[in-house]
Design a protein around this motif. Structure first.
Motif, mmCIF file in Angstrom:
data_model
loop_
_atom_site.group_PDB
_atom_site.id
_atom_site.type_symbol
_atom_site.label_atom_id
_atom_site.label_comp_id
_atom_site.label_asym_id
_atom_site.label_seq_id
_atom_site.Cartn_x
_atom_site.Cartn_y
_atom_site.Cartn_z
ATOM 1 N N ASN A 2 1.448 -38.770 -30.708
ATOM 2 C CA ASN A 2 2.627 -38.022 -31.118
ATOM 3 C C ASN A 2 3.405 -37.585 -29.873
ATOM 4 O OD1 ASN A 2 4.509 -36.610 -32.511
ATOM 5 N ND2 ASN A 2 3.119 -35.033 -33.259
ATOM 6 N N LEU A 4 6.163 -35.541 -27.934
ATOM 7 C CA LEU A 4 6.869 -34.274 -28.093
ATOM 8 C C LEU A 4 8.331 -34.445 -27.691
ATOM 9 C CD1 LEU A 4 4.245 -31.815 -26.550
ATOM 10 C CD2 LEU A 4 4.697 -32.233 -28.960
ATOM 11 N N SER A 5 9.205 -33.737 -28.402
ATOM 12 C CA SER A 5 10.624 -33.800 -28.062
ATOM 13 C C SER A 5 10.873 -32.994 -26.783
ATOM 14 C CB SER A 5 11.478 -33.257 -29.208
ATOM 15 O OG SER A 5 11.317 -31.856 -29.297
ATOM 16 N N MET A 7 12.791 -30.485 -26.376
ATOM 17 C CA MET A 7 12.830 -29.046 -26.621
ATOM 18 C C MET A 7 11.429 -28.473 -26.814
ATOM 19 S SD MET A 7 15.841 -28.246 -26.055
ATOM 20 C CE MET A 7 15.700 -26.522 -26.389
ATOM 21 N N GLU A 8 10.531 -29.237 -27.400
ATOM 22 C CA GLU A 8 9.146 -28.771 -27.535
ATOM 23 C C GLU A 8 8.493 -28.666 -26.164
ATOM 24 O OE1 GLU A 8 8.062 -30.490 -31.979
ATOM 25 O OE2 GLU A 8 7.756 -31.783 -30.208
ATOM 26 N N ARG A 9 8.764 -29.618 -25.286
ATOM 27 C CA ARG A 9 8.217 -29.552 -23.928
ATOM 28 C C ARG A 9 8.924 -28.456 -23.124
ATOM 29 N NH1 ARG A 9 8.594 -35.194 -21.350
ATOM 30 N NH2 ARG A 9 10.436 -35.344 -22.635
ATOM 31 N N ALA A 11 9.959 -25.638 -24.303
ATOM 32 C CA ALA A 11 9.489 -24.340 -24.773
ATOM 33 C C ALA A 11 8.062 -24.040 -24.324
ATOM 34 C CB ALA A 11 9.583 -24.273 -26.300
ATOM 35 N N ASP A 12 7.270 -25.034 -24.005
ATOM 36 C CA ASP A 12 5.873 -24.829 -23.610
ATOM 37 C C ASP A 12 5.798 -24.574 -22.099
ATOM 38 O OD1 ASP A 12 3.160 -24.724 -23.415
ATOM 39 O OD2 ASP A 12 2.800 -26.826 -23.970
#
Length: 148
Positions: A2, A4-5, A7-9, A11-12
């Motif tokens: 999967n 990650l987009s 924005m997900e990366r 935010a982490d």
């Protein structure tokens, strides 16, 4: 696997350090555009609500002004009326509503003042010039505050 987009990366905190400069710029631009877009939408909605409320208020004022006549001016005590100039020229220049407001202000002042401080209105005339009443009152307040 999967993927990650961006924005997900973005935010982490752990994955944020692994982003390249281009991905950081891309994430920052997406975040900026989302913030500005949400702000624009909320301001547009707020503008719409204000416009609707203004129309409702103006509509009720038009209905009320057509059905009820203007209230008669409040009675001014005899002490305030003595030694006054004839009111005929003043009423030609100043509307009945303005005269009612001035009369109510005089009556309110008469009720609050002591018996030794009698107010006598000699003449009511329109002040010419480009400045507004508020700016003249502000200038007078400024001058009075410096006299102390």
């Amino acid at each position: 696997m999967n993927e990650l987009s961006i924005m997900e990366r973005f935010a982490d905190p752990v994955l944020f350090e692994q982003l390249s400069k281009g991905e950081l710029v891309q994430g920052a631009l997406i975040t900026t555009m989302m913030g500005m877009g949400i702000t624009f939408v909320v301001l547009t909605l707020l503008w719409g609500v204000i416009a609707a409320v203004t129309k409702v208020i103006n509509g009720t004022e038009k209905k009320n002004s057509g059905s009820t006549p203007l209230a008669a001016p409040a009675a001014v005590p005899a002490a305030a009326v003595q030694n006054t100039a004839p009111a005929a020229p003043a009423t030609a220049e100043i509307g009945a509503e303005i005269i009612a407001v001035i009369t109510a202000a005089i009556a309110a002042m008469e009720n609050q003042s002591s018996t030794s401080n009698q107010l006598i209105i000699r003449k009511i005339s329109r002040v010419s010039g480009n400045s507004t009443s508020w700016s003249r009152a502000g200038a007078a307040d400024c001058i009075e505050s410096r006299k102390i």
